[in-house]
Motif scaffolding. Structure first.
Motif, PDB file in Angstrom:
ATOM      1  N   ILE A   1       0.847  -1.290  -0.032  1.00 26.10           N
ATOM      2  CA  ILE A   1      -0.115  -0.016   0.065  1.00 26.10           C
ATOM      3  C   ILE A   1       1.013   1.296  -0.207  1.00 26.10           C
ATOM      4  O   ILE A   1       0.742   2.275  -0.747  1.00 26.10           O
ATOM      5  N   GLN A   2       2.028   1.353   0.741  1.00 29.35           N
ATOM      6  CA  GLN A   2       2.851   2.372   0.820  1.00 29.35           C
ATOM      7  C   GLN A   2       3.360   2.484  -0.527  1.00 29.35           C
ATOM      8  O   GLN A   2       3.647   3.559  -0.942  1.00 29.35           O
ATOM      9  N   GLU A   3       4.141   1.457  -0.914  1.00 31.13           N
ATOM     10  CA  GLU A   3       4.842   1.302  -2.381  1.00 31.13           C
ATOM     11  C   GLU A   3       3.975   2.019  -3.571  1.00 31.13           C
ATOM     12  O   GLU A   3       4.428   2.684  -4.159  1.00 31.13           O
ATOM     13  N   MET A   4       2.704   1.606  -3.299  1.00 36.29           N
ATOM     14  CA  MET A   4       1.757   2.234  -4.392  1.00 36.29           C
ATOM     15  C   MET A   4       1.393   3.550  -4.159  1.00 36.29           C
ATOM     16  O   MET A   4       0.752   4.113  -5.097  1.00 36.29           O
ATOM     17  N   GLY A   5       1.732   4.054  -3.231  1.00 38.41           N
ATOM     18  CA  GLY A   5       1.298   5.318  -2.830  1.00 38.41           C
ATOM     19  C   GLY A   5      -0.151   5.620  -2.669  1.00 38.41           C
ATOM     20  O   GLY A   5      -0.591   6.542  -3.154  1.00 38.41           O
ATOM     21  N   ILE A   6      -0.864   4.528  -2.188  1.00 39.16           N
ATOM     22  CA  ILE A   6      -2.145   4.460  -2.136  1.00 39.16           C
ATOM     23  C   ILE A   6      -2.952   4.675  -0.577  1.00 39.16           C
ATOM     24  O   ILE A   6      -4.118   4.494  -0.397  1.00 39.16           O
ATOM     25  N   MET A   7      -1.980   5.067   0.305  1.00 39.41           N
ATOM     26  CA  MET A   7      -2.399   5.025   1.829  1.00 39.41           C
ATOM     27  C   MET A   7      -3.503   5.889   1.826  1.00 39.41           C
ATOM     28  O   MET A   7      -4.637   5.754   2.742  1.00 39.41           O
ATOM     29  N   ASP A   8      -3.618   7.054   1.068  1.00 40.50           N
ATOM     30  CA  ASP A   8      -4.791   7.838   1.174  1.00 40.50           C
ATOM     31  C   ASP A   8      -6.091   7.513   0.443  1.00 40.50           C
ATOM     32  O   ASP A   8      -7.159   8.201   0.379  1.00 40.50           O
ATOM     33  N   GLN A   9      -5.908   6.385  -0.245  1.00 41.43           N
ATOM     34  CA  GLN A   9      -7.002   5.872  -1.293  1.00 41.43           C
ATOM     35  C   GLN A   9      -7.555   4.523  -0.957  1.00 41.43           C
ATOM     36  O   GLN A   9      -8.122   3.942  -1.696  1.00 41.43           O
ATOM     37  N   THR A  10      -7.078   4.136   0.194  1.00 37.73           N
ATOM     38  CA  THR A  10      -7.315   2.760   0.544  1.00 37.73           C
ATOM     39  C   THR A  10      -8.224   2.688   1.763  1.00 37.73           C
ATOM     40  O   THR A  10      -8.125   3.225   2.829  1.00 37.73           O
ATOM     41  N   ILE A  11      -9.304   1.914   1.728  1.00 31.41           N
ATOM     42  CA  ILE A  11     -10.229   1.456   2.733  1.00 31.41           C
ATOM     43  C   ILE A  11     -10.212   0.011   2.890  1.00 31.41           C
ATOM     44  O   ILE A  11     -10.461  -0.663   2.263  1.00 31.41           O
ATOM     45  N   GLY A  12      -9.827  -0.236   4.234  1.00 32.68           N
ATOM     46  CA  GLY A  12      -9.612  -1.847   4.620  1.00 32.68           C
ATOM     47  C   GLY A  12     -10.817  -2.149   5.464  1.00 32.68           C
ATOM     48  O   GLY A  12     -11.398  -1.495   6.346  1.00 32.68           O
ATOM     49  N   VAL A  13     -11.213  -3.726   5.389  1.00 31.14           N
ATOM     50  CA  VAL A  13     -12.264  -4.172   6.216  1.00 31.14           C
ATOM     51  C   VAL A  13     -11.563  -5.213   7.126  1.00 31.14           C
ATOM     52  O   VAL A  13     -11.010  -6.108   6.515  1.00 31.14           O
ATOM     53  N   ALA A  14     -11.753  -5.213   8.287  1.00 28.11           N
ATOM     54  CA  ALA A  14     -11.306  -6.027   9.295  1.00 28.11           C
ATOM     55  C   ALA A  14     -12.315  -7.027   9.635  1.00 28.11           C
ATOM     56  O   ALA A  14     -13.524  -6.648   9.662  1.00 28.11           O
ATOM     57  N   PRO A  15     -12.000  -8.314   9.977  1.00 27.57           N
ATOM     58  CA  PRO A  15     -12.971  -9.268  10.162  1.00 27.57           C
ATOM     59  C   PRO A  15     -13.332  -9.635  11.712  1.00 27.57           C
ATOM     60  O   PRO A  15     -12.860  -8.539  12.603  1.00 27.57           O
ATOM     61  N   VAL A  16     -13.873 -10.730  11.986  1.00 32.18           N
ATOM     62  CA  VAL A  16     -13.914 -10.863  13.431  1.00 32.18           C
ATOM     63  C   VAL A  16     -13.231 -12.339  13.435  1.00 32.18           C
ATOM     64  O   VAL A  16     -13.394 -13.100  12.545  1.00 32.18           O
ATOM     65  N   GLY A  17     -12.193 -12.071  14.245  1.00 31.33           N
ATOM     66  CA  GLY A  17     -11.233 -13.445  14.433  1.00 31.33           C
ATOM     67  C   GLY A  17     -10.038 -12.687  15.035  1.00 31.33           C
ATOM     68  O   GLY A  17      -9.970 -11.701  15.738  1.00 31.33           O
ATOM     69  N   CYS A  18      -8.790 -13.478  14.922  1.00 32.63           N
ATOM     70  CA  CYS A  18      -7.666 -13.027  15.366  1.00 32.63           C
ATOM     71  C   CYS A  18      -7.348 -11.316  14.993  1.00 32.63           C
ATOM     72  O   CYS A  18      -6.795 -10.672  15.702  1.00 32.63           O
ATOM     73  N   SER A  19      -7.735 -11.099  13.777  1.00 32.64           N
ATOM     74  CA  SER A  19      -7.417 -10.061  13.161  1.00 32.64           C
ATOM     75  C   SER A  19      -8.376  -8.907  13.306  1.00 32.64           C
ATOM     76  O   SER A  19      -8.401  -7.865  12.401  1.00 32.64           O
ATOM     77  N   VAL A  20      -9.263  -9.089  14.403  1.00 31.27           N
ATOM     78  CA  VAL A  20     -10.450  -8.136  14.459  1.00 31.27           C
ATOM     79  C   VAL A  20     -10.061  -6.737  14.805  1.00 31.27           C
ATOM     80  O   VAL A  20     -10.536  -5.763  14.571  1.00 31.27           O
ATOM     81  N   LEU A  21      -8.770  -6.630  15.374  1.00 26.79           N
ATOM     82  CA  LEU A  21      -8.154  -5.363  15.776  1.00 26.79           C
ATOM     83  C   LEU A  21      -7.276  -4.921  14.607  1.00 26.79           C
ATOM     84  O   LEU A  21      -6.394  -3.809  14.862  1.00 26.79           O
TER      85      LEU A  21
END
Lengths: 255, 349
Positions: A43-63
């Protein structure tokens, strides 16, 4: 301190800005940290930090929203592909990804997974498969191997009563909406590089509006497999990889 | 226009950004109308038929999290499926519009109109302490107007708003005055995920607080918001209440039938008025409390087995007699039996 030890010209690797400074809660030896990191690096290398929206799940990666330094939404269990659909449909120009575990994606969220991909939602799905429910303490997952012990299959997974481990990745690769489907790992440097390359490809395809890209990362769970990190990686290679072989499953035809 | 179609047209005109839904009788005309009228071409509004009600409400979550005007509609069994998502939306404090064109239950029930989802809508059908703002239209006109109002309230309070209609309002045709097309608005909210701004921390939307102390703080904030809503947003209609010795109360389509019963009673010389809550939450507690000092009894008429009547009783707190008359399972009461119930249960009771 490290600034004094490492001269700028000798610096070969540094922390990506696309991760926050927050200390991750993942267990020692778990693959999540590496998987987070390579996704953040891309994400950083593509220079898209300001254009990216992520979705977290429920599970270990909930946070995960504490760790990725991009805007994030926390979805209900299994619903990340639907949430991502909602985001992508109103913001088609943004980069949208979900980050999901096997219980989230391949059990409770199977319908959302299959239908988002069948619509060819132009999103990246990162699927971390460690064959167990980690967050809730080691229960059987849809991807738990035959005979594998878990707290809800204490005598091993019995296919007669518990079904067979679900190869969801092969399943969704059949869908026309799936553009690029691959299975990777992050337990060795070579694998980390390959997995990162796959994520990069997937986000490049998203830029071109190609459809759903799906990157599975077969990973370990030392805590719930009740092994040391080293043992768990060995066990993964010997048991998980034969059933979930690494490599591209669907590559674009027009490439 | 047909109620469901008018509501769909109102959604386009209210400048909605997205509709996500799943077909179910008696509200499928909403998505059918939207698909046929190409809002994508008219305003850029997104319309998507989801694979389930569960997916639809989570798509609403995603779009609402981006600060967009998002909505969904369904009918009772479908609304039950959406409760998980509604709880998350309330917990994450996202604005959105929900429409429930209620049919009779429980279970698969019937496709005929009912008001048996009052508890589900008003008391919070999902898990946790949360409230929806619940608007109850009695006419096709109100269904249209409440779409606009619903979005306004949703964004004012960052809270889901529900229009609780029923199979009568959704299916009947009435004259309706549509408001002019409103522009879609580009969101610029600090709480929304719009893409991280440089030199600012990233935004995240969640309903999770693992620390109980923090989760209690969230709940305190929600409760403070609900008190604010209770103070500001109560809506009701009063008819013939000034000289009333008895009171009818009913909401939605049932209030129209009850109004007829009131007119019949007045013709017989019975001084009865009608209080029609237009917001089921916040509930017109004070108004009921005031009228309780004046009337000898209240008959709550509903197309259910007695749901709003509990709130009426809580509002009057024993000051006057409160009885319930209901038809349910998809049956609609007629004015004669309502008048008869008033005479039997309240006047003669």
């Amino acid at each position: 301190m490290s600034e004094n030890l490492i001269k700028p010209e000798n610096l070969v690797y540094q922390k990506t800005e696309a991760l926050t400074d927050r200390v991750m809660h993942y267990c020692p030896g778990c693959g999540h940290g590496t998987a987070h990191r390579i996704l953040a690096e891309v994400i950083q290398e593509m220079g898209i930090m300001d254009q990216t929206i992520g979705v977290a799940p429920v599970g270990c990666s909930v946070l995960a929203y504490y760790y990725f330094n991009v805007d994030m939404q926390e979805a209900a269990h299994g619903r990340a592909p639907a949430v991502a659909t909602g985001i992508k449909r109103v913001f088609p120009e943004k980069f949208v990804f979900t980050y999901q575990g096997d219980g989230d994606l391949a059990a409770i969220g199977t319908a959302e997974t299959i239908h988002a991909i069948n619509r060819g939602e132009n999103i990246l799905i990162v699927f971390v498969n460690n064959g167990i429910y980690g967050m809730t303490g080691g229960q059987m997952a849809p991807t738990t191997l035959v005979g594998m012990k878990s707290s809800t299959s204490p005598f091993g997974r019995d296919t007669k009563t518990m079904g067979s481990p679900l190869k969801i990745t092969e399943l969704i690769a059949q869908l026309p909406g799936a553009y690029f489907v691959t299975r990777q790992a992050v337990h060795k440097p070579g694998n980390v590089r390959k997995a990162k390359k796959a994520i990069r490809k997937a986000l490049e395809y998203q830029k071109l509006d190609k459809g759903t890209c799906f990157v599975e990362i077969v990973s370990n769970c030392p805590s719930n497999w009740k092994m040391t990190p080293v043992q768990s990686n060995k066990w993964m290679e010997e048991n998980m990889f034969p059933y979930y072989p690494l490599g591209d499953i669907k590559v674009p035809e027009d490439n | 226009m047909k109620g469901n179609e008018a509501l769909a047209e109102a959604a386009i005109r209210a400048g909605a950004d997205a509709y996500f839904g799943y077909p179910i009788t008696p509200q499928s005309e909403v998505i059918e109308y939207l698909m046929a009228n190409k809002p994508e071409d008219r305003t850029g509004m997104v319309v998507l038929q989801a694979e389930s009600e569960i997916a639809a409400i989570n798509m609403v979550y995603g779009a609402a999290g981006c600060g967009k005007k998002a909505m969904t509609s369904s009918s009772s069994p479908g609304m039950s499926l959406k409760q998980e998502g509604i709880s998350y939306i309330a917990g994450a404090e996202l604005p959105c519009l929900l429409v429930n064109v209620v049919r009779g239950g429980p279970g698969l029930g019937t496709i005929q109109p009912s008001q048996s989802d009052y508890f589900q809508s008003v008391k919070g059908g999902g898990h946790g302490d949360y409230k929806l703002i619940v608007l109850a239209p009695a006419t096709v006109q109100e269904s249209v107007d409440y779409v606009k109002l619903g979005f306004e309230l949703a964004f004012k309070y960052r809270n889901p708003v529900m229009i609780q209609s029923d199979g009568i309002i959704g299916q009947m045709m009435e004259k309706v005055e549509l408001f002019e097309q409103m522009p879609r608005v580009e969101p610029n909210y600090e709480w929304a995920t719009l893409g991280k701004k440089t030199d600012q921390p990233a935004t995240f939307i969640t309903s999770l607080q693992l620390q109980a102390e923090e989760q209690e703080k969230v709940n305190h904030r929600l409760q403070a918001k609900y008190r604010e809503i209770e103070k500001n947003e109560v809506m009701f209609e009063k008819i013939n209440c000034d000289d009333a010795e008895y009171l009818f109360t009913a909401f939605g389509s049932c209030a129209r039938i009850t109004r007829k019963a009131m007119e019949m009673a007045r013709a017989k010389g019975i001084k009865v008025g009608l209080l029609r809550p237009q917001t089921l939450y916040p509930f017109p507690v004070d108004e009921f409390n005031k009228l309780a000092d004046q009337v000898k009894g209240i008959l709550c008429v509903e197309m259910n087995a007695g749901q709003m009547v509990e709130d009426v009783r809580l509002s009057v707190n024993g000051k006057t007699r409160v009885e319930h008359f209901g038809r349910y399972g998809g049956m609609i009461p007629n004015p004669d039996e309502i008048l008869n119930a008033l005479e039997q249960k309240i006047i003669g009771g």
